[in-house]
Design an enzyme around this catalytic site. Structure first.
Site, short mmCIF file in Angstrom:
data_model
loop_
_atom_site.label_atom_id
_atom_site.label_comp_id
_atom_site.label_asym_id
_atom_site.label_seq_id
_atom_site.Cartn_x
_atom_site.Cartn_y
_atom_site.Cartn_z
N HIS A 225 0.87 -1.19 0.00
CA HIS A 225 0.00 0.00 0.00
C HIS A 225 0.90 1.24 0.00
O HIS A 225 1.59 1.49 -0.97
CB HIS A 225 -0.93 -0.09 1.21
CG HIS A 225 -2.07 0.90 1.22
ND1 HIS A 225 -2.39 1.71 0.17
CD2 HIS A 225 -2.96 1.23 2.20
CE1 HIS A 225 -3.43 2.47 0.48
NE2 HIS A 225 -3.79 2.21 1.72
N HIS A 271 -2.68 -1.94 -10.74
CA HIS A 271 -3.49 -1.41 -9.63
C HIS A 271 -4.72 -2.29 -9.50
O HIS A 271 -5.20 -2.85 -10.48
CB HIS A 271 -3.90 0.04 -9.94
CG HIS A 271 -4.52 0.74 -8.76
ND1 HIS A 271 -5.86 0.66 -8.48
CD2 HIS A 271 -3.97 1.49 -7.78
CE1 HIS A 271 -6.11 1.36 -7.38
NE2 HIS A 271 -4.97 1.87 -6.94
N ASP A 326 2.75 5.56 -7.67
CA ASP A 326 4.01 5.28 -6.95
C ASP A 326 5.21 5.19 -7.91
O ASP A 326 6.35 5.33 -7.48
CB ASP A 326 3.88 3.97 -6.17
CG ASP A 326 2.74 4.02 -5.18
OD1 ASP A 326 2.63 5.05 -4.49
OD2 ASP A 326 1.96 3.05 -5.10
C1 MLT Z 1 -4.29 4.43 -2.95
O1 MLT Z 1 -4.11 5.59 -3.35
O2 MLT Z 1 -4.86 4.19 -1.88
C2 MLT Z 1 -3.72 3.31 -3.75
O3 MLT Z 1 -3.72 3.59 -5.11
C3 MLT Z 1 -4.28 1.97 -3.40
C4 MLT Z 1 -5.76 1.74 -3.69
O4 MLT Z 1 -6.46 2.57 -4.22
O5 MLT Z 1 -6.20 0.63 -3.38
#
Ligand code: MLT
Length: 385
Positions: A225, A271, A326
């Site tokens: 995460h 993702h 990321d």
């Molecule tokens: C986020 O910004 O929390 C991440 O991209 C992870 C997600 O959306 O599950």
């Protein structure tokens, strides 16, 4: 409410991290698999020229602030933005070993112990206002950069944070621009990302907002995460170590193929929800294109953006071969004068607390006509070992 069937759970859905299974409503934001992130119906790309105060107001209250509302709200954030000296003293007496996210989580618990009003709405606003002071104190202390100055009430939300952060030798203008953009892009990501989900689950037992968000920050610390941004930057550095700073896109393509053949991970792609390039990543790539093409990390991250999808698309099992935020956020922060990857997840947490706290207020104070959602209690099917 209707009894419309939204999703039929089959055995195949078990032990899949609840992928695609609806469990509630999220009023703050949603993630479109193709178009990416929307805050209260507005694409993030439309919001990047707005101030953090404007975007936080939009997320909190679901509408664009009038000039007067914005002024009053900014004033509220400023007047609530100081943590007591006691909170800062406790932060500065925590052990410094381990990942700074541990200190950040502890700091939230301390803040709750000493400053909670035991009211979700008040605490939400206080937490959002105070979190820049907390995050700056955690980072300065952990990094050994000296005492954290008190918030300056003449400065805006992220200008203040940048000023409190005692980064050595940084060009504060470039740094503030990158930190502000990073902050705006990470406030919220729908209801089901792990840290939001965990925080809301903990709050459903009526834990206060500080404890609930601290639980969410433990979730954010995980490499799958929020710590992914740190790991992605390490990956970009590894590519540079292997290929050198003047590598071509073909070299990078070859590097990715070799890694895949060896069964090694390619960081920053794919993702759980998105099926196209992450809109947040697109915005940061644009900034790098404009300002940082000479910086080796930004340059390599841009090459990976080109080479990665080309190779990953060849594998039909990969549902999303495109980069996520990321893949570029760490390189952007480094290029802008913050080359300290171990603090990137704290910066993520500083931002994400805005969306999570707002989602908690909805579930505790407004959902089900004000009754709030019940304690989270899913069913596990007994399976004899
Ligand atoms: C986020 O910004 O929390 C991440 O991209 C992870 C997600 O959306 O599950």
């Amino acid at each position: 409410m209707t009894d419309k069937v939204l999703f039929e759970v089959t055995e195949d859905n078990l032990e899949t991290g609840l992928r695609g299974v609806p469990v509630g409503f999220c009023t703050t934001s949603f993630v479109d698999p193709q178009k990416g992130l929307f805050y209260r119906g507005k694409a993030v790309s439309e919001l990047t020229n707005h101030s953090p105060e404007e975007v936080i107001y939009l997320l909190l209250y679901g509408k664009v602030a009038s000039e007067q509302e914005l002024q009053e709200f900014s004033q509220q954030l400023k007047s609530r933005g100081h943590c007591s000296q006691a909170v800062i003293r406790h932060i500065e007496s925590l052990p410094r070993q381990g990942h700074p996210m541990k200190l950040f989580t502890e700091a939230l618990l301390i803040l709750g112990m000493l400053e909670s009003q035991e009211d979700y709405q008040e605490d939400c606003l206080n937490l959002i206002a105070k979190i820049p002071h907390v995050a700056a104190a955690v980072i300065n202390y952990h990094a050994g950069w000296g005492d954290t100055p008190a918030p300056n009430s003449n400065l805006g939300y992220m200008a203040n944070f940048t000023e409190m952060l005692r980064v050595p030798e940084a060009d504060k203008t470039a740094l503030q621009e990158a930190l502000t953009l990073f902050n705006l892009l990470h406030y919220d990501h729908g209801g089901g990302n792990l840290s939001a989900f965990v925080s809301k689950a903990v709050a459903s037992g009526l834990e206060d907002i500080y404890g609930a968000v601290a639980a969410g920050m433990c979730a954010l610390e995980g490499p799958r995460h929020g710590k992914a941004n740190q790991d992605c930057l390490e990956f970009v550095k590894e590519v540079i170590d292997d290929l050198g700073e003047d590598a071509s896109v073909d070299d990078v393509e070859g590097f990715i193929r070799k890694r895949l053949e060896n069964g090694e991970l390619i960081f920053g792609f794919g993702h759980a929800v998105l099926r196209a390039e992450d809109a947040r990543a697109t915005i940061l790539y644009e900034l790098c294109h404009k300002k940082f093409t000479d910086h080796p990390l930004a340059k390599m991250a841009l090459l990976l953006r080109e080479a990665g999808p080309k190779v990953l698309k060849e594998n039909p099992k990969i549902s999303n071969p495109y980069p996520n935020v990321d893949a570029i956020s760490g390189a952007t922060l480094s290029a802008a004068g913050f080359p300290y990857p171990e603090y990137y997840t704290v910066l993520f947490g500083l931002s994400r607390i805005v969306g999570i706290s707002t989602q908690i207020v909805y579930e505790r104070c407004f959902a089900r006509s004000g009754k709030g959602t019940p304690i989270v209690r899913p069913k596990y099917i007994y399976k004899p070992a």
